[in-house]
Design an enzyme around this catalytic site. Structure first.
Site, PDB file in Angstrom:
ATOM      1  N   GLU A 111       0.826  -1.217   0.000  1.00 17.06           N
ATOM      2  CA  GLU A 111       0.000   0.000   0.000  1.00 17.06           C
ATOM      3  C   GLU A 111       0.859   1.265   0.000  1.00 17.06           C
ATOM      4  O   GLU A 111       1.761   1.416   0.846  1.00 17.06           O
ATOM      5  CB  GLU A 111      -0.924  -0.002   1.232  1.00 17.06           C
ATOM      6  CG  GLU A 111      -1.918   1.151   1.185  1.00 17.06           C
ATOM      7  CD  GLU A 111      -2.962   1.110   2.289  1.00 17.06           C
ATOM      8  OE1 GLU A 111      -3.090   0.082   2.986  1.00 17.06           O
ATOM      9  OE2 GLU A 111      -3.650   2.134   2.448  1.00 17.06           O
ATOM     10  N   HIS A 164      -1.936  10.153  -0.886  1.00 20.32           N
ATOM     11  CA  HIS A 164      -2.073   8.875  -1.591  1.00 20.32           C
ATOM     12  C   HIS A 164      -1.948   9.042  -3.101  1.00 20.32           C
ATOM     13  O   HIS A 164      -1.519   8.138  -3.790  1.00 20.32           O
ATOM     14  CB  HIS A 164      -3.480   8.314  -1.335  1.00 20.32           C
ATOM     15  CG  HIS A 164      -3.528   7.268  -0.267  1.00 20.32           C
ATOM     16  ND1 HIS A 164      -3.008   6.023  -0.447  1.00 20.32           N
ATOM     17  CD2 HIS A 164      -4.063   7.279   0.977  1.00 20.32           C
ATOM     18  CE1 HIS A 164      -3.213   5.308   0.646  1.00 20.32           C
ATOM     19  NE2 HIS A 164      -3.849   6.047   1.531  1.00 20.32           N
ATOM     20  N   ASP A 203       3.921 -13.587  12.220  1.00 16.60           N
ATOM     21  CA  ASP A 203       2.569 -13.989  11.833  1.00 16.60           C
ATOM     22  C   ASP A 203       1.641 -12.768  11.889  1.00 16.60           C
ATOM     23  O   ASP A 203       1.204 -12.362  12.967  1.00 16.60           O
ATOM     24  CB  ASP A 203       2.107 -15.092  12.800  1.00 16.60           C
ATOM     25  CG  ASP A 203       0.770 -15.695  12.424  1.00 16.60           C
ATOM     26  OD1 ASP A 203      -0.040 -15.007  11.786  1.00 16.60           O
ATOM     27  OD2 ASP A 203       0.533 -16.858  12.801  1.00 16.60           O
ATOM     28  N   LYS A 229      -7.298   0.140  11.469  1.00 17.35           N
ATOM     29  CA  LYS A 229      -6.724  -0.421  10.232  1.00 17.35           C
ATOM     30  C   LYS A 229      -5.490   0.381   9.842  1.00 17.35           C
ATOM     31  O   LYS A 229      -4.472  -0.169   9.418  1.00 17.35           O
ATOM     32  CB  LYS A 229      -7.768  -0.407   9.104  1.00 17.35           C
ATOM     33  CG  LYS A 229      -7.332  -1.130   7.835  1.00 17.35           C
ATOM     34  CD  LYS A 229      -6.554  -0.257   6.866  1.00 17.35           C
ATOM     35  CE  LYS A 229      -6.185  -1.014   5.601  1.00 17.35           C
ATOM     36  NZ  LYS A 229      -5.304  -0.246   4.705  1.00 17.35           N
TER      37      LYS A 229
END
Ligand code: NAD
Length: 425
Positions: free
Chosen positions: A86, A378, A280, A264
């Site tokens: 991302e 972004h 993990d 998130k």
């Protein structure tokens, strides 16, 4: 009878060499020779190693690894390897860290390296008595657990505590045993699962019940990593920015719809370091989200407040079950290099570093959202992705992307039209 190419029943698929597996998949999916060759190019992860890490391997998936700069943690400068697909995630950490570097950066701590494994017991008519019967056997439980892992014991780890809970469920009363184990520099899933599996028949014997599941809990709340940091008011751009960020935090902490996205963003940073170090990601994600909901309502993993001086103080606390040994950490060549770049010498130091990265990520996301909006940062990279999707190559990518950003419409159809115009001269 031979299996048709359209069947997913491929006998002995797992036993085939990688090249033959790729051939079988190519027959099924109509892959071109070039696509097969692409799969077989495993880059800097040797095919043989990949084949040992998981089952039915046909290739590897490359994800960019970026380095976050400017991080100062507990008085030491650190470069942070981050594996993510991302855009803006690495830049966000660099930016947040730059704005607090001169003020001293991040301070971290950890509650310990304890993992919990659960043993489910059903079919006991006297659950409260069963609970005490198990608790009375603490010394035997300890001996049984510690005998499973002499290596861990030698390193100062091993069994630490025994807890037993009576749980009312839709399927009746259950007695749930928790063994609490210090797994030191390992994440510890295999270590504690082995102990739980060994202990289960003994628990059934002591209580007369039936044991069912024997597995660790990813809600690793005895392994909490913490980070805090103060961003000086002048460095962040004044009171309006600070108050906008605080309001963003209050929104997230009060509303699960917002908190999910807020957290998130935090996990954008955390999972990228977890992945880069071969740990993990799912275990850490599960622990983080369960912890965020521990009070019965899903809320923010971070807290933000204003100091007496008017600066912005952020803090984070969350389960961080990561290791320096075990799993892929010591096997994946990129993970080994990432750990060397990080320069951490214990799982605890790694966990604390990751918590600081999560806090930095949250700072940048909230600041962008409360000021220019997230899309501005972004867009430059996103526009390049869109240009590539439209077919732009080489220098065309940057040129098409620039036009998309300038027009304020970063869309595939616009990119295709721009590319066509560019090529037409
Ligand atoms: P592991 O079993 O590969 O290695 C841990 C072992 O290494 C310890 O038990 C110990 O014997 C030894 N060891 C050597 N040096 C050590 C040190 N300095 N500190 C501690 N132990 C040391 O790995 P693990 O950490 O037990 O398990 C991690 C793996 O389990 C990950 O791949 C994870 O994905 C997987 N897993 C996760 C879950 C889950 O999260 N729900 C469930 C099952 C398996």
């Amino acid at each position: 009878m031979s299996t048709p190419a359209s069947s997913s029943r491929i006998a002995g698929f797992h036993k085939l060499p990688i090249a033959d597996r790729v051939e079988a998949v190519a027959r099924f999916a109509g892959l071109e020779p070039g696509e097969c060759a692409h799969l077989l190019d495993t880059g800097n992860l040797p095919a043989e190693l990949a084949d040992h890490l998981i089952e039915n391997v046909v290739g590897t998936m490359n994800i960019p690894v970026g380095i976050a700069t400017n991080m100062r943690i507990d008085g030491e400068d650190r470069l942070i390897p981050m594996a993510t697909e991302e855009s803006s995630v690495v830049a966000a950490v660099c930016n947040a860290a730059r704005q607090c570097y001169d003020a001293g950066g991040f301070t971290t701590s950890m509650s310990g390296t304890l993992m919990i494994a659960q043993i489910q017991l059903t079919g006991v008519g006297d659950p409260q008595l069963a609970r005490l019967r198990i608790l009375e056997r603490k010394a035997e439980v300890q001996a049984s657990c510690d005998a499973c892992d002499p290596v861990l014991l030698q390193l100062g780890g091993g069994f630490r505590d025994l807890e037993v809970r009576v749980l009312e469920t839709r399927g009746g009363t259950m007695v749930i045993t928790h063994i609490v184990v210090d797994t030191r520099d390992a994440m510890g899933a295999n270590a504690v699962n082995t102990m739980a599996e060994k202990l289960a028949p003994q628990i059934a014997g002591w209580t007369g019940g039936r044991t069912n599941l024997r597995i660790l809990s990813n809600l690793a709340d005895r392994r909490l990593a913490r980070a805090r940091c103060v961003w000086p008011l002048a460095a962040i751009g004044g009171e309006a920015v600070r108050d906008g960020m605080l309001s963003a935090y209050h929104f997230a902490d009060a509303d699960p719809y917002r908190a999910a996205t807020h957290n998130k963003g935090i996990m954008n940073g955390i999972s990228a370091v977890v992945l880069a170090t071969g740990n993990d990601t799912r275990a850490v994600e599960a622990g983080a989200h369960a912890y965020a909901a521990r009070n019965g309502r899903y809320a923010s993993l971070t807290h933000w407040e204003v100091t007496a001086e008017g600066d912005l103080a952020g803090s984070i606390e969350l389960p961080m079950a990561v290791g320096l040994v075990g799993g892929a950490t010591k096997l994946h060549p990129t993970a080994k290099i990432a750990l060397k770049v990080l320069g951490v010498r214990s799982a605890e130091a790694l966990a604390r570093t990751i918590a600081a990265v999560g806090l930095a990520q949250n700072f940048s996301a909230m600041k962008a959202l409360a000021t220019t909006g997230i899309q501005k940062g972004h867009m430059a990279l996103h526009a390049q992705n869109i240009a590539m999707m439209a077919g732009a190559l080489g220098e065309e990518i940057e040129r098409v992307a620039r036009v998309l950003v300038a027009k304020g419409t970063v869309r595939i159809d616009v990119a295709e039209a721009e590319l066509k115009a560019l090529r037409a001269g």
